[in-house]
Enzyme design. Structure first.
Site, PDB file in Angstrom:
ATOM      1  N   ASN A 287       0.866  -1.199   0.000  1.00 12.78           N
ATOM      2  CA  ASN A 287       0.000   0.000   0.000  1.00 12.78           C
ATOM      3  C   ASN A 287       0.892   1.236   0.000  1.00 12.78           C
ATOM      4  O   ASN A 287       1.285   1.715   1.071  1.00 12.78           O
ATOM      5  CB  ASN A 287      -0.873   0.070   1.255  1.00 12.78           C
TER       6      ASN A 287
ATOM      7  N   SER B 167      -4.347 -17.360   2.492  1.00 11.42           N
ATOM      8  CA  SER B 167      -5.146 -17.431   3.705  1.00 11.42           C
ATOM      9  C   SER B 167      -4.535 -18.497   4.609  1.00 11.42           C
ATOM     10  O   SER B 167      -3.641 -19.230   4.210  1.00 11.42           O
ATOM     11  CB  SER B 167      -6.588 -17.783   3.357  1.00 11.42           C
TER      12      SER B 167
ATOM     13  N   HIS C 265      -1.248  -9.068  -4.703  1.00 15.48           N
ATOM     14  CA  HIS C 265      -0.687  -9.033  -3.346  1.00 15.48           C
ATOM     15  C   HIS C 265      -1.227 -10.141  -2.444  1.00 15.48           C
ATOM     16  O   HIS C 265      -0.689 -10.375  -1.380  1.00 15.48           O
ATOM     17  CB  HIS C 265      -0.910  -7.668  -2.705  1.00 15.48           C
TER      18      HIS C 265
END
Lengths: 147, 476
Positions: B325, B375, B399
């Site tokens: 980010n 995950s 990402h």
């Protein structure tokens, strides 16, 4: 000083879905009460409200050029108080005067074992941000919070 | 999404031709399957980004794109300051320089398994995770300023790491141009007790095994071997970055009319790069990048100390550290000429190709490692930047897996205990302060990370190098 316990909130709150995060929405008979309800909705993103005792309070003051930015500012002021003071809140009293908001929020320091906070709110976004009054005169205040 | 909305330029490239206020096209890189499932909001948000002043070539979305704030998560856009280009506080978002760091351990699965539980418990005990947790480091005003200027370099100078770590971090561990004075007192106050904390939400620390290698040569250059154990850390700039985002989002939204900028969405709040507030934000954002780099460096030190106690043979050297980010000034070739552009990556990873001068010598021939967090239950990937990614996406790739389901829906679908038990049954140990937080982050709430990575590989954004699967996950 008003005791948080003796000022039951009028209105209701709910969450609405966002792909990655959570929307918080408050309804109330006045704009200020809709803001209070949305704050409850935000706290409920983090923890079970019933586990939070309104034992101490902080005062909050915000200013913004319109209702919607004022609403985001209000939630962000609470995010700041939670982060800087390691606090959780469960009762609110909001007064709005034009572009100014004065509020008091009651809660207690975070106890990780008791509150089991699910997430930390990073900030209130301007996504789906809306403050409006419907045909029946009820106020709505909503936005997406980044978690 | 409806495929009729797009012009299909190739198998993995979907264009939204300019219409309305769009200054450039929007391009989404994805397989047909991913784009069909993608949120309609990605279309709307990509179109909105394409209307911003000074945008160059196109508004891009990566294969993991989903509904974000202003920008889609997985959005990339470059702006030219000499053409009125903007910097957007909303575009970078609240979690400035959120990113991923990967560490070798030198260990094998056989070394780890006998102490897996002990390691999980000690990591959970030592790594502050979740809302309300605090780190052991307190920064006074002077140290705060030094940290915001020095980033990971500051942390190494204070003893939390070794100089060799810095070579394996973007910007060599220190973002230049940081202006701590542009960071509000509130932002600094939020950070006072948060150095070396993991945070919550989708942030985690995992011990993982390299389970397959897809490109032997590049994996060799990265030091990755099948069966080896690595550590992956996903977190960002904590409260300081969140407050910088909050502060400048409001200021830019209010100032937009003064700069004659019409915002299609207030969340896209931005200002010309060549304006007072634009420059002020860049200085504050770069300070927040340093905060994130310092934070991941301190967490690395905590992890090393845990391994030193339990598995003293381990040597935790960095594979790489990426931020996903950010807005960074970079030189890019556009239509044959080189231009200095401000590239926003919101939930997108920089992916410099082979030979890029910013890469440290041992990695230069292979390309930049691109670290993709998956995950808890599925897996993560290491990719490498390609020669073609500059032309396709200003050297950017995906990402993560990207959410397929809201937190709300995840909570209705799974219980935290159920997720923890199921994963334990598959040999993955989860430690978290919040069962509800685990349920919200259930593996099934995410898209298939393999499909995302395959699309990035096939689209030529980055090359698939290795797959990693978790053995321990500390969830904030």
């Amino acid at each position: 000083m008003v005791d948080g316990k003796e000022s039951p909130h009028r209105g209701r709150w709910e969450h609405f879905p966002h792909a990655a995060d959570v929307g918080v929405r408050g309804y109330g008979p006045t704009e200020a009460e809709a803001f209070e309800q949305a704050a409850l909705a935000m706290m409920a993103v983090i923890t079970d409200l019933d586990t939070v005792e309104p034992r101490e309070s902080v005062r909050i003051h915000c200013e913004a050029p319109n209702d919607e930015l004022l609403f985001a500012d209000w939630l962000n002021a609470l995010v700041y108080e939670m982060a800087a003071g390691r606090m959780l809140f469960r009762r609110f009293r909001v007064r709005i005067d034009g572009t100014r908001l004065d509020a008091q929020a009651w809660g207690e320091p975070v106890d990780i074992s008791r509150h089991r906070p699910a997430v930390e709110v990073k900030g209130a976004t301007y996504t789906a941000l809306r403050v409006a009054r419907d045909g029946s005169g009820e106020w709505l205040a909503q936005t997406v919070v980044d978690v | 999404m409806d495929l009729n909305l797009f012009t299909r330029r190739s198998e993995y490239e979907w264009e939204i031709p300019p219409h309305g206020a769009m200054r450039v096209p929007a391009i989404i890189y994805a397989s047909e399957g991913l784009i069909r499932e993608m949120d309609q909001k990605v279309y709307e948000q990509s179109v909105n980004v394409a209307t911003l002043p000074g945008i160059v070539k196109a508004a891009y979305a990566m294969p993991d794109a989903h509904w974000g704030y202003g920008f889609p998560i997985g959005g990339v856009a470059a702006f030219d300051p000499d053409e009125g280009g903007v910097v957007s506080a909303g575009g970078v978002g609240f979690d400035i320089s959120c990113g991923v760091r990967c560490l070798h351990t030198g260990l094998t699965r056989a070394d780890l398994l006998p102490v897996q539980k002990e390691l999980a418990d000690m990591l959970y005990d030592r790594i502050p995770a979740g809302m309300g947790s605090t780190g052991a480091i307190r920064l006074d005003d002077r140290e705060m300023e030094a940290m915001l200027t020095g980033g990971a370099r500051w942390a190494v100078e204070r003893g939390w790491g070794v100089p060799a770590d810095l070579e394996r971090i973007e910007e060599r561990g220190q973002m230049q141009g940081a202006r701590p004075g542009n960071v509000s007192a509130q932002a600094k106050r939020r950070q006072r007790d948060e150095m070396g904390t993991l945070g919550s939400g989708n942030h985690y620390l995992e011990v993982q095994e390299v389970t397959s290698i897809h490109d032997e040569a590049i994996a060799g250059a990265f030091g990755l071997e099948r069966g080896r154990i690595v550590v992956m850390i996903h977190c960002g700039s904590r409260g300081l970055g969140h407050q910088v985002g909050t502060d400048y989002l409001k200021r830019m939204a209010i100032a937009a009319p003064d700069h004659r900028i019409t915002l299609p969405d207030r969340e896209l709040a931005c200002a010309p790069i060549n304006s007072g507030i634009g420059q002020e934000y860049l200085g504050a954002m770069r300070a927040a990048i340093n905060c994130a780099l310092a934070n991941r460096q301190i967490l690395t030190d905590l992890v090393r100390k845990v391994f030193a106690e339990i598995l003293p043979r381990a040597e935790l050297a960095l594979v790489y550290d990426v931020s996903h980010n950010t807005c960074k000034a970079e030189a890019h070739r556009v239509d044959g000429g080189e231009r200095r552009l401000f590239v926003h990556r919101k939930g997108a990873t920089r992916a410099f190709g082979p030979g890029h001068p910013d890469l440290p010598e041992p990695l230069r021939a292979a390309g930049q490692p691109v670290l993709i967090g998956g995950s808890m239950g599925t897996g993560s990937y290491v990719l490498a930047g390609t020669a073609g990614s500059e032309e396709r996406s200003f050297s950017s790739a995906c990402h993560g897996a990207g959410r397929a389901m809201s937190r709300h829906q995840a909570l209705r679908t799974w219980g935290g205990r159920q997720v923890i038990d199921e994963l334990a049954g598959r040999g993955i140990l989860i430690r978290s302060p919040s069962a509800r937080g685990v349920a919200e982050e259930a593996p099934g709430a995410y898209k298939d990370v393999s499909a995302v990575v395959d699309a990035a590989d096939h689209a030529g954004l980055a090359r698939k190098v290795a797959r990693l699967e978790p053995l321990v996950c500390i969830k904030g």
